[in-house]
Design an enzyme around this catalytic site. Structure first.
Site, PDB file in Angstrom:
ATOM      1  N   SER A 194      87.023  52.663  53.267  1.00 60.71           N
ATOM      2  CA  SER A 194      88.033  52.059  52.523  1.00 60.71           C
ATOM      3  C   SER A 194      87.606  51.724  51.229  1.00 60.71           C
ATOM      4  CB  SER A 194      88.392  50.601  53.448  1.00 60.71           C
ATOM      5  OG  SER A 194      89.205  49.772  52.655  1.00 60.71           O
ATOM      6  N   SER A 195      88.869  51.869  50.417  1.00 54.85           N
ATOM      7  CA  SER A 195      88.641  51.794  48.872  1.00 54.85           C
ATOM      8  C   SER A 195      88.295  50.151  48.600  1.00 54.85           C
ATOM      9  CB  SER A 195      89.793  52.218  48.059  1.00 54.85           C
ATOM     10  OG  SER A 195      91.034  51.529  48.471  1.00 54.85           O
ATOM     11  N   SER A 223      91.949  56.304  48.876  1.00 54.65           N
ATOM     12  CA  SER A 223      92.918  55.458  48.172  1.00 54.65           C
ATOM     13  C   SER A 223      92.512  55.297  46.745  1.00 54.65           C
ATOM     14  CB  SER A 223      93.161  54.205  48.875  1.00 54.65           C
ATOM     15  OG  SER A 223      93.618  54.173  50.019  1.00 54.65           O
ATOM     16  N   GLU A 345      98.360  54.425  52.574  1.00 51.43           N
ATOM     17  CA  GLU A 345      99.191  53.314  53.283  1.00 51.43           C
ATOM     18  C   GLU A 345     100.558  53.617  53.502  1.00 51.43           C
ATOM     19  OE1 GLU A 345     100.400  50.581  49.267  1.00 51.43           O
ATOM     20  OE2 GLU A 345      98.277  50.391  50.064  1.00 51.43           O
TER      21      GLU A 345
END
Length: 459
Positions: A194-195, A223, A345
């Site tokens: 995850s960023s 991301s 997303e």
């Protein structure tokens, strides 16, 4: 790999997703960006003067963020006449309250951004969340905080909620690696999942006595636009943040951060995806007002994606307001091999459109979606198959293939407590009669009145 979890049960209500009776002709107002709203809330809390946020998203995720900040001694006061206007006042002492409980719900930005604030608390801070949040990965950001001198005590599985963070006795004791002679505190983490792990640490970097140098040790950076958003927001608040994306290194110089006294939040461009994507599924025209000319939001890439899928996209201006207008005859072009790393997303919304595509599509670069509110890749395959479609997981993404006319059929669709799975199901219902969505209320995470907005879309 994160297992797909569903909190649904037979007693949860089913919502009948409406079918589009004909081509659409709608203008839809999109609430403020969740990503920007929660970043601005964090940055306002880190400042020394009150900040008024205008157009702030009011949803479960932002309510959880404001609840977390209130627990830490930050005052978040809404304007009684305009709830989307909120004034954030940091603690007068500059220190956050310790010996408090922070409830994260299922909000990734809360569970990954707020722990950094605990470095500057005057005592331990306990973090907990929804049961489903216990499956979401947290370890990289917590490893980073441990490298900065915090102590993390896990009360369940290591690297997951719940946990307690005890701040270092004195931040001046934070170790310095002296990278490039700058003396910054150096942190190395693998943020492939995850960023938000990178963003959560960068947001507090300027408050460290010697700043922060952050190294991402993974091969891919998911991301990346979200990290660029964080860097841009830091610099807008007076910080000195810069990125060496090729080397996967970010630096934030020490110094005060302070947002302007009034900040306007852009509409959430990723939340526009179900509505603009609906124009391709049902045909017709859908417009979203207040579309920015430039943006750091990954959803800003959406118009280009829809254009590649066969839509006509324009940006007309009326009375000083800029619109994104998407028009389509209802024919959807498949994308072939398509790298969605920059905007994972919006994958569920694109997947809903591509179920009706004319050729197969491989959406790649989105393996990290297995660690979102649910395992989104597995959930998408399950729900596409449930309605008679054809989809399969790839090592780093999702394959969607066209099926013969008449194959798609009605079904009761699960949402897995995931707002984007709920909007995905509603999109399929535009063209497939008899779609019923379990727990559509999960959309309140980012769209407080999704069903009302969907009704407006259909006239």
């Amino acid at each position: 790999m994160l297992n797909m979890t569903t909190t649904s049960n037979a007693n949860e209500p089913l919502w009948d997703a409406p079918v589009a009776a004909g081509p659409l002709n709608a203008t839809v107002m999109i609430p403020g960006s969740k990503s920007l709203s929660n970043r601005y809330l964090i940055l306002a809390a880190l400042g020394s003067q009150p900040v008024t946020l205008v157009g702030l998203l009011r949803s479960r995720d932002t309510e959880l963020m404001m609840g977390a900040l209130n627990a830490l001694g930050v005052r978040c006061a809404e304007d009684p006449s305009t709830p989307t206007t909120v004034t954030v006042t940091p603690p007068a002492s500059g220190r956050f309250h310790g010996d408090v409980d922070v409830y994260c719900g299922l909000a990734g930005t809360v569970m990954r951004f707020v722990p950094g604030l605990a470095l500057f608390a005057d005592g331990p801070v306990r973090f907990d969340g929804d049961e489903q949040a216990y499956a979401r990965p947290m370890k990289p950001v917590l490893d980073g905080l441990e490298q900065l001198g915090a102590r993390v005590d896990y009360h369940g599985e290591v690297g997951k909620l719940p946990f307690t963070i005890t701040p270092p006795a004195a931040l001046s004791e934070v170790s310095q690696a002296g990278s490039a002679g700058e003396g910054s505190a150096t942190v190395s983490i693998d943020s492939s999942g995850s960023s938000q792990f990178i963003s959560g640490l960068l947001l507090v970097g300027s408050r460290l006595p010697h700043g922060l140098e952050l190294h991402h040790t993974g091969e891919k950076t998911p991301s990346l636009p979200h990290i660029r958003m964080t860097v841009a927001d830091l610099n807008a608040a007076g910080a000195h943040a810069r990125a060496d994306e090729a080397a996967r290194v970010w630096r934030v110089a020490p110094g005060a951060v302070q947002l302007p006294d009034r900040v306007v939040v852009e509409p959430d461009l990723s939340n526009a995806a179900p509505f603009l994507g609906a124009a391709l599924i049902a045909g017709g025209t859908v417009r979203v007002p207040h579309w920015p000319v430039t943006t750091t939001q990954p959803g800003g890439l959406l118009p280009g994606y829809l254009e590649r899928m066969g839509a006509t996209v324009t940006f007309p201006e009326e009375d000083g307001i800029r619109y994104c207008e998407v028009a389509s005859d209802g024919h959807v072009k498949g994308l072939g091999d398509f790298d969605l790393t920059a905007a994972g997303e919006i994958a569920p919304s694109l997947a809903a459109v591509l179920v009706f595509g004319d050729v197969p599509t491989d959406l790649v670069g989105i393996g990290h979606l297995r660690g979102h509110e649910t395992n989104r890749l597995q959930a998408l395959v399950t729900e596409i198959t449930r309605v008679g479609g054809k989809a399969s997981e790839l090592p780093d993404g999702l394959r969607i293939e066209p099926v013969p006319a008449g194959t798609l059929h009605s079904a009761d669709m699960e949402t897995y407590a995931d707002h984007r799975m709920a909007t995905f199901a509603a999109m399929l219902g535009l063209k497939i009669p008899g779609i019923r969505v379990r727990n559509v209320a999960t959309t309140r995470k980012t769209l407080p009145d999704f069903t009302g907005m969907w009704t407006t879309l259909l006239g």
